[in-house]
Design a protein around this motif. Structure first.
Motif, PDB file in Angstrom:
ATOM      1  N   SER A  46      -3.379   2.073  -4.501  1.00  0.00           N
ATOM      2  CA  SER A  46      -2.908   3.274  -3.950  1.00  0.00           C
ATOM      3  C   SER A  46      -1.456   3.472  -4.448  1.00  0.00           C
ATOM      4  CB  SER A  46      -2.409   2.757  -2.272  1.00  0.00           C
ATOM      5  OG  SER A  46      -1.563   1.619  -1.743  1.00  0.00           O
ATOM      6  N   LYS A  88      -2.770   7.287 -11.443  1.00  0.00           N
ATOM      7  CA  LYS A  88      -2.043   7.127 -10.737  1.00  0.00           C
ATOM      8  C   LYS A  88      -0.647   6.683 -11.705  1.00  0.00           C
ATOM      9  CE  LYS A  88      -3.512   3.357 -10.272  1.00  0.00           C
ATOM     10  NZ  LYS A  88      -4.305   1.608  -9.689  1.00  0.00           N
ATOM     11  N   GLN A 112       1.292   5.113  -6.992  1.00  0.00           N
ATOM     12  CA  GLN A 112       1.636   6.189  -7.665  1.00  0.00           C
ATOM     13  C   GLN A 112       3.018   5.890  -8.587  1.00  0.00           C
ATOM     14  OE1 GLN A 112       0.120   8.674  -7.886  1.00  0.00           O
ATOM     15  NE2 GLN A 112      -1.424   7.600  -6.471  1.00  0.00           N
ATOM     16  N   GLU A 147       1.208  -1.399  -0.405  1.00  0.00           N
ATOM     17  CA  GLU A 147       0.168   0.285   0.216  1.00  0.00           C
ATOM     18  C   GLU A 147       0.889   0.877   0.052  1.00  0.00           C
ATOM     19  OE1 GLU A 147      -3.151   0.313   2.874  1.00  0.00           O
ATOM     20  OE2 GLU A 147      -3.063  -1.452   2.806  1.00  0.00           O
ATOM     21  N   ASN A 148       0.582   2.518  -0.749  1.00  0.00           N
ATOM     22  CA  ASN A 148       0.302   3.812  -0.594  1.00  0.00           C
ATOM     23  C   ASN A 148       2.631   3.307  -1.054  1.00  0.00           C
ATOM     24  OD1 ASN A 148      -1.233   5.015   0.204  1.00  0.00           O
ATOM     25  ND2 ASN A 148      -0.801   3.953   2.372  1.00  0.00           N
TER      26      ASN A 148
END
Length: 133
Positions: free
Chosen positions: A72, A103, A74, A43-44
């Motif tokens: 999530s 994204k 990028q 995540e992230n």
């Protein structure tokens, strides 16, 4: 402990060759690719890509999987090809009908230009004065 040597018996790089793709499935490269893939699934996660031409399909596939499947994730691609424009053919997998995929951010800049525009991170500074300023 860090050990530095002038030469190595087993180099840790996949050199350009006809069997480059097959070599990437040998150790330690296979383990490195596996860890890279695991990191992009977290995540992230933010991946900044500089100096990669997206011609290595096995690496590009791992990145595309993260773009398409990790909600999530990028991706920032710093694309500088000397031609003054972003090479859309080279990066076609990151576009949907002429629009950059959600994204994904594509920046046209050099390494020096891109890194020079980032804010200074004083987290690891050893100079006490620079931390206080």
């Amino acid at each position: 402990m860090i050990q530095q040597m002038d030469t190595t018996e087993i180099p840790l790089i996949v050199y350009p060759a006809l069997d480059k793709y097959e070599s990437s499935y040998e150790q330690p490269y296979f383990e490195m690719m596996s860890r890279f893939q695991q990191a992009l699934r977290r995540e992230n996660t933010l991946l900044i890509v500089l100096g990669f031409g997206f011609r290595d399909k096995h690496i590009q596939n791992v990145i595309l999987e993260a773009v398409n499947q990790n909600p999530s994730f990028q991706l920032v691609i710093v694309n500088y090809n000397g031609g003054g424009t972003i090479n859309r053919e080279e990066l076609k997998e990151y576009f949907d009908d002429d629009v950059v995929k959600r994204k994904v951010s594509i920046v046209f800049d050099t390494f020096k230009g891109f890194t020079g525009s980032l804010p200074e991170n004083k987290t690891y500074s050893t100079n006490e004065e620079s931390i206080q300023s």
